[in-house]
Design an enzyme around this catalytic site. Structure first.
Site: not given
Ligand code: SF4
Length: 231
Positions: A201, A198, A115-116, A226
């Site tokens: 998170c 985010c 996701c990151c 991340c």
């Molecule tokens: S912080 Fe969480 S929602 Fe944002 S990109 Fe990374 S995993 Fe995805």
């Protein structure tokens, strides 16, 4: 000048002077990546006070807090600029959703990193691809993962010089600056969020806790980057 020489040159130099040097040398090839956290707001104020043309960009992951959009708006209004925004690729986000659902990042580190990667790292790579110098608001005392950083580094992955002008600033110094210059800041900081990413998170932490402990709190500290900032 190589990186060691730059570190010696700027060892006891004020952050504003460091920013000025790189702007004069690299112009629009130098940029701050801002998450609108309080350190980034200090640098934004310094940079836009030096020159309104200084380049500041943010990564909009589409999962940010509403308060982050408010401070983005307040910053644009105060300084009369429009901070550049890099969004994730639509196809990538749709594929991510198909593979792990909307909140799959809670299920595994692998999912979280995917996701990151989609929402932050790929847009960051796009932003950095046209730059020579990347300014960040990293501070050594923010977490165990940031204690060995240098003021100036070479980022081998992104092929840019990475400059951390606030590396040795304390949290008190940051807040004194914000108050002195009435810099807009994210209201989540007043609700116990020292580090803001985010919305799903990031959470508030107890006073005095590790600054990054509210980020990906379900993971071990060693994993709490991340991928934007890798040594
Ligand atoms: S912080 Fe969480 S929602 Fe944002 S990109 Fe990374 S995993 Fe995805």
């Amino acid at each position: 000048m190589d990186i060691n020489d730059l570190n010696k040159k700027f060892k006891n130099v004020k952050a504003e002077e460091i920013l000025k040097y790189f702007f004069e040398k690299y112009g629009n090839k130098v940029a701050l990546s801002s998450s609108f956290g309080v350190e980034d707001q200090v640098l934004t104020h310094m940079m836009l006070s030096l020159d309104k043309k200084m380049n500041i960009f943010t990564l909009d992951t589409a999962r940010l807090h509403p308060q982050t959009y408010s401070v983005m708006d307040a910053t644009n209004l105060k300084y009369g600029v429009k901070v550049n925004v890099f969004f994730p690729d639509t196809d990538d986000v749709e594929k991510l959703y198909q593979s792990q659902g909307i909140n799959g990042f809670y299920e595994s580190i692998q999912n979280r990193k995917a996701c990151c990667f989609t929402r932050k790292i790929k847009p960051l790579q796009r932003a950095l691809s046209s730059l020579d110098v990347w300014i960040t608001g990293l501070r050594a005392s923010q977490s165990i993962t940031r204690q060995n950083l240098s003021l100036i580094e070479y980022d081998e992955v992104n092929k840019v010089i990475k400059v951390n002008p606030l590396l040795h600033w304390s949290e008190d110094e940051i807040w004194d600056f914000i108050k002195k210059y009435k810099v807009p800041y994210n209201s989540l900081h007043d609700e116990g969020f020292p580090s803001i990413g985010c919305a799903p998170c990031t959470r508030a932490v107890e006073s005095g806790a590790d600054v990054r402990s509210g980020r990906w709190w379900w993971e071990n500290p060693e994993h709490k980057e991340c991928g934007l900032h890798i040594k």
